[in-house]
Design an enzyme around this catalytic site. Structure first.
Site, PDB file in Angstrom:
ATOM      1  N   HIS A 103      23.361  21.932  -0.308  1.00  0.00           N
ATOM      2  CA  HIS A 103      24.123  21.320   0.781  1.00  0.00           C
ATOM      3  C   HIS A 103      24.582  19.927   0.384  1.00  0.00           C
ATOM      4  O   HIS A 103      24.372  19.488  -0.758  1.00  0.00           O
ATOM      5  CB  HIS A 103      23.342  21.362   2.095  1.00  0.00           C
ATOM      6  CG  HIS A 103      22.078  20.563   2.120  1.00  0.00           C
ATOM      7  ND1 HIS A 103      22.036  19.220   1.887  1.00  0.00           N
ATOM      8  CD2 HIS A 103      20.796  20.943   2.352  1.00  0.00           C
ATOM      9  CE1 HIS A 103      20.802  18.788   1.988  1.00  0.00           C
ATOM     10  NE2 HIS A 103      20.010  19.814   2.250  1.00  0.00           N
ATOM     11  N   HIS A 152      22.219  17.540  -1.597  1.00  0.00           N
ATOM     12  CA  HIS A 152      22.078  17.822  -3.031  1.00  0.00           C
ATOM     13  C   HIS A 152      23.348  17.394  -3.764  1.00  0.00           C
ATOM     14  O   HIS A 152      23.287  16.835  -4.865  1.00  0.00           O
ATOM     15  CB  HIS A 152      21.863  19.320  -3.280  1.00  0.00           C
ATOM     16  CG  HIS A 152      20.736  19.913  -2.487  1.00  0.00           C
ATOM     17  ND1 HIS A 152      20.920  20.919  -1.569  1.00  0.00           N
ATOM     18  CD2 HIS A 152      19.416  19.623  -2.452  1.00  0.00           C
ATOM     19  CE1 HIS A 152      19.754  21.239  -1.025  1.00  0.00           C
ATOM     20  NE2 HIS A 152      18.828  20.457  -1.541  1.00  0.00           N
ATOM     21  N   CYS A 164      -0.046  21.177   3.299  1.00  0.00           N
ATOM     22  CA  CYS A 164       1.224  21.543   3.939  1.00  0.00           C
ATOM     23  C   CYS A 164       2.007  22.411   2.969  1.00  0.00           C
ATOM     24  O   CYS A 164       2.322  21.974   1.856  1.00  0.00           O
ATOM     25  CB  CYS A 164       2.032  20.302   4.315  1.00  0.00           C
ATOM     26  SG  CYS A 164       3.701  20.762   4.840  1.00  0.00           S
ATOM     27  N   CYS A 168       5.565  20.969   2.033  1.00  0.00           N
ATOM     28  CA  CYS A 168       5.597  19.887   1.035  1.00  0.00           C
ATOM     29  C   CYS A 168       4.920  20.300  -0.258  1.00  0.00           C
ATOM     30  O   CYS A 168       5.004  19.587  -1.257  1.00  0.00           O
ATOM     31  CB  CYS A 168       4.870  18.647   1.546  1.00  0.00           C
ATOM     32  SG  CYS A 168       5.546  17.958   3.031  1.00  0.00           S
ATOM     33  N   CYS A 222       1.821  17.270   9.600  1.00  0.00           N
ATOM     34  CA  CYS A 222       2.476  16.786   8.384  1.00  0.00           C
ATOM     35  C   CYS A 222       3.602  15.837   8.798  1.00  0.00           C
ATOM     36  O   CYS A 222       4.430  16.201   9.634  1.00  0.00           O
ATOM     37  CB  CYS A 222       3.044  17.972   7.612  1.00  0.00           C
ATOM     38  SG  CYS A 222       4.378  17.493   6.513  1.00  0.00           S
ATOM     39  N   HIS A 269       7.177  17.600   7.988  1.00  0.00           N
ATOM     40  CA  HIS A 269       7.594  18.844   8.654  1.00  0.00           C
ATOM     41  C   HIS A 269       7.149  18.944  10.099  1.00  0.00           C
ATOM     42  O   HIS A 269       7.561  19.860  10.809  1.00  0.00           O
ATOM     43  CB  HIS A 269       7.063  20.057   7.866  1.00  0.00           C
ATOM     44  CG  HIS A 269       7.692  20.194   6.524  1.00  0.00           C
ATOM     45  ND1 HIS A 269       7.194  19.577   5.403  1.00  0.00           N
ATOM     46  CD2 HIS A 269       8.811  20.839   6.137  1.00  0.00           C
ATOM     47  CE1 HIS A 269       7.966  19.854   4.373  1.00  0.00           C
ATOM     48  NE2 HIS A 269       8.956  20.605   4.795  1.00  0.00           N
ATOM     49  N   LYS A 325      18.613  14.069  10.202  1.00  0.00           N
ATOM     50  CA  LYS A 325      18.652  14.474   8.794  1.00  0.00           C
ATOM     51  C   LYS A 325      19.163  15.911   8.706  1.00  0.00           C
ATOM     52  O   LYS A 325      18.810  16.744   9.530  1.00  0.00           O
ATOM     53  CB  LYS A 325      17.250  14.388   8.180  1.00  0.00           C
ATOM     54  CG  LYS A 325      17.304  14.568   6.684  1.00  0.00           C
ATOM     55  CD  LYS A 325      15.953  14.730   6.034  1.00  0.00           C
ATOM     56  CE  LYS A 325      16.162  15.114   4.585  1.00  0.00           C
ATOM     57  NZ  LYS A 325      15.048  15.807   3.987  1.00  0.00           N
ATOM     58  N   LYS A 332      18.065  22.749   6.836  1.00  0.00           N
ATOM     59  CA  LYS A 332      18.409  24.146   7.048  1.00  0.00           C
ATOM     60  C   LYS A 332      17.886  24.605   8.402  1.00  0.00           C
ATOM     61  O   LYS A 332      18.569  25.306   9.143  1.00  0.00           O
ATOM     62  CB  LYS A 332      17.777  24.965   5.920  1.00  0.00           C
ATOM     63  CG  LYS A 332      18.359  26.333   5.756  1.00  0.00           C
ATOM     64  CD  LYS A 332      17.652  27.042   4.627  1.00  0.00           C
ATOM     65  CE  LYS A 332      17.313  28.453   5.025  1.00  0.00           C
ATOM     66  NZ  LYS A 332      16.255  29.038   4.245  1.00  0.00           N
TER      67      LYS A 332
HETATM   68  N1  MSP Z   1      12.149  20.129  -6.053  1.00  0.00           N
HETATM   69  C1  MSP Z   1      11.950  18.843  -5.511  1.00  0.00           C
HETATM   70  C2  MSP Z   1      12.364  17.782  -6.491  1.00  0.00           C
HETATM   71  C3  MSP Z   1      11.662  17.819  -7.796  1.00  0.00           C
HETATM   72  S1  MSP Z   1      12.274  16.630  -8.889  1.00  0.00           S
HETATM   73  C4  MSP Z   1      11.236  16.628 -10.192  1.00  0.00           C
HETATM   74  C5  MSP Z   1      12.792  18.680  -4.247  1.00  0.00           C
HETATM   75  N2  MSP Z   1      13.833  19.501  -4.107  1.00  0.00           N
HETATM   76  S2  MSP Z   1      14.873  19.497  -2.872  1.00  0.00           S
HETATM   77  O1  MSP Z   1      15.711  20.647  -3.051  1.00  0.00           O
HETATM   78  O2  MSP Z   1      14.179  19.394  -1.637  1.00  0.00           O
HETATM   79  O3  MSP Z   1      15.767  18.273  -3.085  1.00  0.00           O
HETATM   80  C6  MSP Z   1      15.471  17.013  -2.558  1.00  0.00           C
HETATM   81  C7  MSP Z   1      16.587  16.085  -2.962  1.00  0.00           C
HETATM   82  O4  MSP Z   1      17.856  16.591  -2.493  1.00  0.00           O
HETATM   83  C8  MSP Z   1      16.507  14.695  -2.352  1.00  0.00           C
HETATM   84  O5  MSP Z   1      15.628  13.828  -3.017  1.00  0.00           O
HETATM   85  C9  MSP Z   1      17.957  14.285  -2.488  1.00  0.00           C
HETATM   86  O6  MSP Z   1      18.248  14.011  -3.823  1.00  0.00           O
HETATM   87  C10 MSP Z   1      18.679  15.541  -2.060  1.00  0.00           C
HETATM   88  N3  MSP Z   1      18.803  15.625  -0.609  1.00  0.00           N
HETATM   89  C11 MSP Z   1      18.387  16.650   0.188  1.00  0.00           C
HETATM   90  N4  MSP Z   1      18.723  16.363   1.491  1.00  0.00           N
HETATM   91  C12 MSP Z   1      19.344  15.179   1.553  1.00  0.00           C
HETATM   92  C13 MSP Z   1      20.005  14.455   2.581  1.00  0.00           C
HETATM   93  N5  MSP Z   1      20.059  14.856   3.825  1.00  0.00           N
HETATM   94  N6  MSP Z   1      20.622  13.315   2.227  1.00  0.00           N
HETATM   95  C14 MSP Z   1      20.664  12.876   0.935  1.00  0.00           C
HETATM   96  N7  MSP Z   1      20.061  13.546  -0.043  1.00  0.00           N
HETATM   97  C15 MSP Z   1      19.291  14.628   0.219  1.00  0.00           C
HETATM   98  O7  MSP Z   1      12.486  17.796  -3.465  1.00  0.00           O
END
Ligand code: MSP
Length: 646
Positions: A18, A21, A126, A129, A143, A146, A300, A303
């Site tokens: 999304h 990412h 959790c 997490c 948590c 969540h 925030k 999903k």
């Molecule tokens: N798999 C772990 C990361 C491991 S790194 C060694 C993880 N994955 S995640 O799919 O949840 O991705 C989290 C990351 O996605 C956040 O740190 C950020 O980079 C990005 N984002 C996810 N949602 C976001 C927002 N709503 N806003 C900005 N960035 C966000 O955590």
């Protein structure tokens, strides 16, 4: 050649990509391109995080095997990035065989060193997490991420002696002030380190509970904790440990690098990862660059809330480069930002259609009209011409410096100072009048001065808007060439880059104005329907204009905002007013804003009030706000810090 290595988080494959990412990945791509523009050997790494309970559950819910599930979603991530013009060099999957072997080497190294031990542990786990929480960390037994009740689990596991490296890490952070940036996240990590002895990190899961992971090399009944496995990707992707001692290997070439993450994963990156590196005797990363969240209607994106924005759809709708520009410009790196179709339309119309697009369109069509599209020679330049060019050169220097310190939004803002100045210069020099009066030499100089300055802007925009930058450069007759520091320095230093007499584009329409989306932007309609605003207070007596002029109203940029230590209603600000030092200003707006969301915002400040002590702290000015229906908003304007308001 200087090298540069930038990584994104590796994304969980339990959900499709999304906007959040996409933002981290576009930032990493932009930084990689910026360093390429500086002439460096820049490398960008991304990938997917595929082990752990979370994935097993998602696969079960989809009714497929974990492997089939991760193959599918990882492929979606990998396929998306090129469509957003992301020029990554490596895409790692934690299920790659090479990665698994390297993680086992890392585990074994720490085990042999005595930094991993076997012990019994009970804790609140959790699943969302993928980690244990201590009693202290839970919020009302839930948590904190969540807001679900964790499960209490007691079992034998392997632990990493994180506490052993606590002091070394604290010292490193204190000695390297921008190791974790922006500063507020550094302070958060320091607070975690100062809050008592770190608990050792449970780095295993018994196979009786989870098999979808990397087997511990020293105990086949356990798999690795998913975060231990995932964090290691930043070096395993460079071939570590195979080329640890090899000066030509990718690891030697590129490590240590830079990480981009959002604030949700600050602790694993600010504490787990550097202590793991310290234990393994591997140099620490250069910087951890932490950004805030993209919010949708103040919430925030997630999903489960069903409010996720599909980045590809947005890019297709608004134009890819306009979308990239919006993301980089709108989010003050480190703070949260709001995404809406209205916000993106407003930004694109103001900055790209009105400012940049309009500049290219009007100058190129005047050049076509007056000089048959051929670049005119420059005559003697007057003060206005020289000032315009100085303005651009100064902005270019600022842009580069701000980029280097990850102030991406401010960097773009700096570049828009000359863009706006050029539009103003067109209005003031009025080429149409020069043409009417037959003042050809001056007309040539004005148009050439503009074209040269436009070229610099087009060139510098490449990291953020690669395709648009190349098109704009080509429209000026100088297609994008090889990057090097010398080329960049020459572009900034010299004033003439285009070829006199060369035929260039006769028009430019890269950024057309967008219609304001209907359901989200009934601003005008609302205005028309609304009854005339009722004055908030009884009308005030007229004042002389000379009295009004006594006020020194200026634009200030909020560098820091925090709660007043002794007063709930007050916020304490450090505000840049374009002076030598920021000013401390207090304001009674704590009930209306979260301090962390105000950093980077521009506000209107009354700068010449006498300093006043409020609850023990001196306030050196006043922030202006507007009030309506009990809601407070900040007065703001998009000009640089210190700009006078008249
Ligand atoms: N798999 C772990 C990361 C491991 S790194 C060694 C993880 N994955 S995640 O799919 O949840 O991705 C989290 C990351 O996605 C956040 O740190 C950020 O980079 C990005 N984002 C996810 N949602 C976001 C927002 N709503 N806003 C900005 N960035 C966000 O955590």
């Amino acid at each position: 050649m200087k090298t540069y290595y930038i990584t994104t988080p590796i994304y969980y494959v339990n959900a499709k990509p999304h906007l959040g990412h996409a933002y981290s990945t576009i930032v990493a791509d932009t930084m990689k391109r910026f360093h390429r523009m500086l002439g460096e050997d820049a490398r960008m790494q991304t990938g997917t995080d595929e082990h752990g309970d979370k994935i097993v559950k998602a696969a079960a819910a989809a009714g497929v095997s974990p492997q089939a599930f991760v193959d599918d979603i990882s492929g979606i991530f990998r396929g998306l990035w090129p469509k957003l013009n992301i020029d990554y060099d490596g895409f790692i999957r934690t299920t790659d065989e090479e990665h698994k072997k390297s993680v086992q080497v890392l585990l074994q190294r720490l085990f042999d060193k005595g930094d991993i031990y076997f012990g019994e542990y009970g804790g609140h786990y959790c699943y969302g997490c993928e980690r244990f929480y201590t009693e202290k960390e839970l919020v009302d037994g839930m948590c904190p991420q969540h807001l679900t009740k964790p499960e209490y689990i007691s079992e034998k596991n392997y632990f990493f002696k994180m506490s052993k490296y606590q002091d070394a890490l604290r010292r490193h952070i204190l000695d390297n002030p921008d190791f974790i940036r922006p500063e507020r996240y550094r302070n958060e990590v320091l607070a975690m380190l100062d809050g008592g002895v770190l608990e050792d990190l449970c780095i295993s899961r018994p196979k009786s509970r989870l098999t979808w992971g990397i087997e511990l090399p020293f105990d086949k009944d356990y798999v690795s904790y998913v975060w231990f496995d995932a964090l290691a990707n930043y070096i395993t992707a460079l071939g570590w440990p195979n080329n640890e001692g090899d000066s030509n290997g990718a690891y030697q070439r590129y490590w240590p690098g830079e990480h981009i993450v959002a604030k949700d994963i600050l602790k694993p990156h600010g504490i787990f990862w550097p202590t793991m590196l310290l234990a393994a005797g591997i140099p620490l990363y250069k910087h951890l660059n932490v950004h805030g969240y993209w919010l949708v209607k103040d919430t925030k994106m997630s999903k489960s809330l069903g409010n996720v924005v599909d980045p590809l759809k947005a890019a297709e709708h608004f134009g890819l480069d306009a979308f990239r520009y919006f993301l980089i410009r709108e989010m003050n790196f480190g703070s949260d930002a709001s995404y809406s179709a209205e916000a993106i339309t407003t930004r694109i119309n103001a900055d790209l259609a009105n400012d940049l697009g309009n500049l290219f369109s009007r100058v190129l069509s005047m050049n076509a009209k007056y000089f048959a599209g051929k670049i005119p020679a420059v005559g003697e330049q007057n003060d206005a011409d020289l000032l315009l060019s100085e303005n651009t050169d100064r902005a270019a220097e600022n842009y580069i410096q701000l980029f280097e310190s990850m102030n991406l939004s401010l960097a773009l803002e700096a570049l828009w100072v000359p863009v706006r100045a050029m539009n103003k210069y067109v209005d003031e020099q009025a080429p149409w009048t020069l043409a009417k009066n037959g003042n050809t030499e001056r007309l040539q100089t004005v148009i050439r001065t503009l074209l040269e300055n436009m070229y610099k802007i087009a060139y510098l925009l490449w990291p953020v808007m690669p395709a648009a930058s190349s098109t704009l450069q080509a429209q000026l007759g100088r297609p994008q060439g090889e990057f090097s520091r010398a080329v960049l320095d020459d572009i900034i230093k010299y004033r003439m880059h285009l070829r006199t007499g060369m035929t260039i584009a006769s028009s430019s329409n890269l950024f057309p104005r967008l219609e304001m989306p209907k359901e989200e932007a009934p601003q005008k309609a609302v205005k028309e329907k609304k009854p005339a605003p009722v004055p908030a207070e009884t009308p005030k007596q007229p004042v002389e204009f000379s009295d009004f002029q006594k006020l020194d109203l200026r634009i200030g940029v909020i560098l820091k905002a925090e709660k007043h230590p002794d007063a709930d209603k007050l916020l304490r600000f450090d505000i840049d007013l374009g002076e030598e030092k920021p000013r401390q200003i207090l304001s009674g707006i704590a009930a209306y804003f979260k301090p962390e969301e105000l950093t980077g915002k521009k506000v209107v400040v009354v700068a010449n009030l006498p300093p006043r002590k409020i609850r023990g702290l001196e306030s050196q000015g006043m922030i202006l706000t507007a009030e309506s229906d009990g809601k407070i908003s900040l007065l703001t304007a998009d000009s640089p810090a210190g700009s006078a308001i008249s």
